[in-house]
Enzyme design. Sequence first.
Site, PDB file in Angstrom:
ATOM      1  N   GLU A 102       0.662  -1.234   0.006  1.00 56.57           N
ATOM      2  CA  GLU A 102      -0.117   0.072   0.041  1.00 56.57           C
ATOM      3  C   GLU A 102       0.883   1.450   0.096  1.00 56.57           C
ATOM      4  O   GLU A 102       0.554   2.216  -0.505  1.00 56.57           O
ATOM      5  CB  GLU A 102      -1.106   0.142   1.238  1.00 56.57           C
ATOM      6  CG  GLU A 102      -1.939   0.889   1.173  1.00 56.57           C
ATOM      7  CD  GLU A 102      -3.211   0.549   2.268  1.00 56.57           C
ATOM      8  OE1 GLU A 102      -3.913  -0.307   1.671  1.00 56.57           O
ATOM      9  OE2 GLU A 102      -2.797   1.107   3.207  1.00 56.57           O
ATOM     10  N   GLU A 118       2.074   1.639  -3.374  1.00 55.46           N
ATOM     11  CA  GLU A 118       0.934   2.117  -4.234  1.00 55.46           C
ATOM     12  C   GLU A 118       0.680   3.602  -3.986  1.00 55.46           C
ATOM     13  O   GLU A 118       0.609   4.357  -5.086  1.00 55.46           O
ATOM     14  CB  GLU A 118      -0.359   1.375  -3.973  1.00 55.46           C
ATOM     15  CG  GLU A 118      -1.500   1.794  -4.792  1.00 55.46           C
ATOM     16  CD  GLU A 118      -2.563   1.016  -4.360  1.00 55.46           C
ATOM     17  OE1 GLU A 118      -2.884   0.374  -3.222  1.00 55.46           O
ATOM     18  OE2 GLU A 118      -3.855   1.076  -4.858  1.00 55.46           O
ATOM     19  N   CYS A 159      -8.134  -2.072   4.248  1.00 54.37           N
ATOM     20  CA  CYS A 159      -7.895  -3.294   5.023  1.00 54.37           C
ATOM     21  C   CYS A 159      -9.182  -3.681   5.919  1.00 54.37           C
ATOM     22  O   CYS A 159      -9.217  -4.759   6.592  1.00 54.37           O
ATOM     23  CB  CYS A 159      -6.729  -3.140   5.822  1.00 54.37           C
ATOM     24  SG  CYS A 159      -6.269  -1.594   6.198  1.00 54.37           S
ATOM     25  N   SER A 186      -7.401   1.769  -2.049  1.00 54.09           N
ATOM     26  CA  SER A 186      -6.352   1.019  -2.361  1.00 54.09           C
ATOM     27  C   SER A 186      -6.644  -0.714  -3.039  1.00 54.09           C
ATOM     28  O   SER A 186      -7.624  -1.007  -2.324  1.00 54.09           O
ATOM     29  CB  SER A 186      -5.462   0.824  -1.162  1.00 54.09           C
ATOM     30  OG  SER A 186      -4.649  -0.150  -1.249  1.00 54.09           O
ATOM     31  N   LYS A 218     -14.914  -9.928   8.509  1.00 56.73           N
ATOM     32  CA  LYS A 218     -13.858 -10.738   8.030  1.00 56.73           C
ATOM     33  C   LYS A 218     -14.524 -12.094   7.558  1.00 56.73           C
ATOM     34  O   LYS A 218     -13.822 -12.549   6.531  1.00 56.73           O
ATOM     35  CB  LYS A 218     -12.485 -10.844   8.797  1.00 56.73           C
ATOM     36  CG  LYS A 218     -11.773  -9.719   8.867  1.00 56.73           C
ATOM     37  CD  LYS A 218     -10.667  -9.636   7.845  1.00 56.73           C
ATOM     38  CE  LYS A 218      -9.687  -8.284   7.906  1.00 56.73           C
ATOM     39  NZ  LYS A 218     -10.109  -7.113   7.414  1.00 56.73           N
ATOM     40  N   GLU A 225     -15.705 -11.076   4.283  1.00 57.26           N
ATOM     41  CA  GLU A 225     -14.324 -11.161   3.283  1.00 57.26           C
ATOM     42  C   GLU A 225     -13.873 -12.357   3.018  1.00 57.26           C
ATOM     43  O   GLU A 225     -13.557 -12.472   1.583  1.00 57.26           O
ATOM     44  CB  GLU A 225     -13.382 -10.035   4.078  1.00 57.26           C
ATOM     45  CG  GLU A 225     -11.982  -9.978   3.122  1.00 57.26           C
ATOM     46  CD  GLU A 225     -10.821  -9.253   3.893  1.00 57.26           C
ATOM     47  OE1 GLU A 225     -11.182  -8.365   4.646  1.00 57.26           O
ATOM     48  OE2 GLU A 225      -9.672  -9.688   3.636  1.00 57.26           O
ATOM     49  N   GLU A 231     -13.307 -13.013  -5.407  1.00 59.01           N
ATOM     50  CA  GLU A 231     -12.216 -12.278  -6.019  1.00 59.01           C
ATOM     51  C   GLU A 231     -10.706 -12.519  -5.341  1.00 59.01           C
ATOM     52  O   GLU A 231      -9.819 -12.060  -5.468  1.00 59.01           O
ATOM     53  CB  GLU A 231     -12.381 -10.951  -6.313  1.00 59.01           C
ATOM     54  CG  GLU A 231     -12.779  -9.961  -5.034  1.00 59.01           C
ATOM     55  CD  GLU A 231     -14.169  -9.926  -4.666  1.00 59.01           C
ATOM     56  OE1 GLU A 231     -14.883 -10.872  -4.935  1.00 59.01           O
ATOM     57  OE2 GLU A 231     -14.697  -8.990  -4.338  1.00 59.01           O
ATOM     58  N   CYS A 237      -9.722  -1.351  14.772  1.00 62.91           N
ATOM     59  CA  CYS A 237      -9.940  -3.106  15.161  1.00 62.91           C
ATOM     60  C   CYS A 237     -10.182  -3.199  16.328  1.00 62.91           C
ATOM     61  O   CYS A 237     -10.756  -4.240  16.966  1.00 62.91           O
ATOM     62  CB  CYS A 237      -9.006  -3.885  14.455  1.00 62.91           C
ATOM     63  SG  CYS A 237      -8.721  -3.519  12.796  1.00 62.91           S
TER      64      CYS A 237
END
Lengths: 593, 176
Positions: free
Chosen positions: A283, A286, A303, A323, A362, A365, A370, A507
Amino acid sequence: MDNTKKLTITINDKEYKVDPGQTIMQAADKCGYHIPRLCYHPKLSIEGACRVCIVEVEGMRNFIASCCYPVADGMKIRTNTRELRQARRDIVELLVDNHPEDCHTCERDGNCELQRLVYSMGIRHRHFTGERKHYEKDLSGASVIRDPDKCILCGRCVRMCSEIQGVHCLTQAHRGFNTVVMPAYNMPFAESVCSGCGQCINVCPTASFVEKNYTQELFEKLNDKSLIKVAQFAPSVRAAIGEAFGLAPGRNMEGQLIAAMRRLGFDYVFDTQFAADLTIMEEGSEFLERLQGNGPLPLITSCSSAWMKYVEQFYPDMLDHISTAKSPMSMASAMIKTYWAEKMKIDPKKILSVATMCCTAKKYEATRPELDVHGMRATDLVVTTREMAWMIKSAGIDFVNIKEEKPDSPLGLSSGAGAIFGVTGGVMEAAVRTAYELYTGETLIDIELADIRGFKGVKEAKVVIDGKELRLAVAHGLGNAHKVMEMVRKDRNRFHFVEVMGCPGGCIGGGGQPYATANSIPLDEEALRLRAQALYDLDRGKTIRRSHDNPDIQRLYREYLGRPLSEKSHELLHTHYKAKLPRGIVSPELKIV
Amino acid sequence: MAKTSTKERATPATHEEKLAELKAHMAELQKQENAQSQLISILHKAQSLYGYLPNHVMDEIAQTMGIPTAHIWGVATFYHYFKLTPPGRYEIALCLGTACYVKGAAQILQAVKDELKIDVGGVTEDGVFSLAPARCLGACGLAPVAMIGEKIHGELTPKKVVQILKDYRKQAEKDK
Ligand code: SF4
Ligand code: SF4
Ligand code: SF4
Ligand code: FES
Ligand code: FES
């Protein structure tokens, strides 16, 4: 009136001086009286629905709800008379009359606010035999499941989801006896705007909202000899899991957790913090790319899983700012099933990759197609901090006294930057540490960014890299994310880099963290602060505090990935986001009534 | 101009025309302050156009007015007036006015409920009938009275009303 003048009140015949401009409940709290309460939560608007918090005020004909009545000079308040106790008890009895008698087999047995309330009211038997509501459970969601039978209609979830998270997924539909908390059209959770953040679970006093539980499945698989069981765990899990074992918030239980997971049957225990370092490499690179004109700014972090689903539904027009770097969990899983499997000469299909996360989103996720690697699911199972704590207890492991152990190599070593990922502002701080040095080639001396620490909803800071001033913004909680997105929408040049965490506090305040205990409240700010401190201390205690200095990260690039943003990195560590339906409605002004 | 009576939903406008009218109504309200507080008025308008509140219409309202869909759903389900399912092909408006009540409307209602296996406000599974209570239909001389579709049926007895429903059902089957 002079607003600084103290008021004189009496509570239970004792005189107190209190500040004006607060409710009776707030004043009483400060004088040492904890009036029972249910629908009230300090972070949410006041609903005044449950009437559990009634008190007697001299001169008033009826009992009044102390959570929504302002304190006044000369007030004579009683909180514990015989009549009050009776009335309060009646109110709570009415609630439980319409509640299943399920405690023994309930997910929240021993952790339930309603249970505690009923107990403290002295209700020792149940008389009611009338009609009790019954609805189907909604098991459709990947993260959160809903059991309306356990709902006592306090409305906390609805206010949390709208006022703090800005998702507005929930409403109290229908009326009277038929009232049910549900998404629009009573649609299954899986088809709703729900982000999966799990904050409704955190504030729900009962088991009406719980995470989709994978503990039984995991116990089964841990017994399966044909599988190679690999664990990873998020930074914030270590900072909070102690609370589930009765420890004060803020104890770092990393070593105990690793030891316990090995005893549960995991063959290898890696650390998501390692992958946080990897995320920063990708990241951060990036960001530098985009800073040099390759891609739109601001770059917005990706994230947080709840945040990703939110963005896809609420801001589909701004996905090119997000991102492409996968979350640390998904990066770790991708590396486990490729790099590590190849290194170990293991068939990746035999690997069971399990993540213990502070997060319910999560779970969702992990199901995103993908994120598959080479046609395999990268993360096979996700359990929350709560689920892991339960498994450890259930397996009879002496968690608190166990001898600490270290994570396995080569996906276990992490820098301090990886640790602070779990706190709001941490990803930004970690990224700046690395981006600065990658860009300038110089060492950043003052690596702690005070401006983006703390729990302010939207934090802004500036750093100068190579003579260029960079403007940073940090938001936590989806409601604050929405605020920052509106700023970006208005002026795309306002910020260069934006960090968003879907949960309040980051988190550490995730929807999968241990429930509040008897003398605490959900998302208590002090508890969050202590969890954060545990991670900051972890960072300070490490000699390696920058992701790019982590020798195992350097080795991974040397042996396998080449360099950040290489073709291989793109294949395994990056992804793309797509607009999703139903389209969310961004509505900050509206307070749900 | 689309008809606004919920009882004669026969054939006013196409979906596009209805939507255009609803949007015009919302645009008018958006000029006012506190447009979001006009939700009830908008839902009334929508129901008058569609005969009930289809989900996709509530979606439209949500997007146009910036009101979260869950909130609209909360309001729509709170008021009994709003219908969330399409009315049956024949809407039964059973009079519960004083004159009809005195002449035994309650028993008629029970007979209808038993025959159709639905409650007041419900629609039969095959979509043929929906059942709504009505106040005086202005035909007290014929009490007890029900309006089915566009037609008034008077001097009902439980037996008679069941027969009438059977006839309508036959008609509906033939039309299919
Ligand atoms: S939600 Fe609480 S009170 Fe209800 S059954 Fe579960 S433990 Fe018991
Ligand atoms: S998980 Fe989050 S977004 Fe979904 S209903 Fe609960 S609070 Fe709302
Ligand atoms: S689901 Fe939980 S938080 Fe929501 S209203 Fe019901 S009891 Fe309260
Ligand atoms: S806590 Fe005061 S009314 Fe619910
Ligand atoms: S009371 Fe039934 S028609 Fe008048």
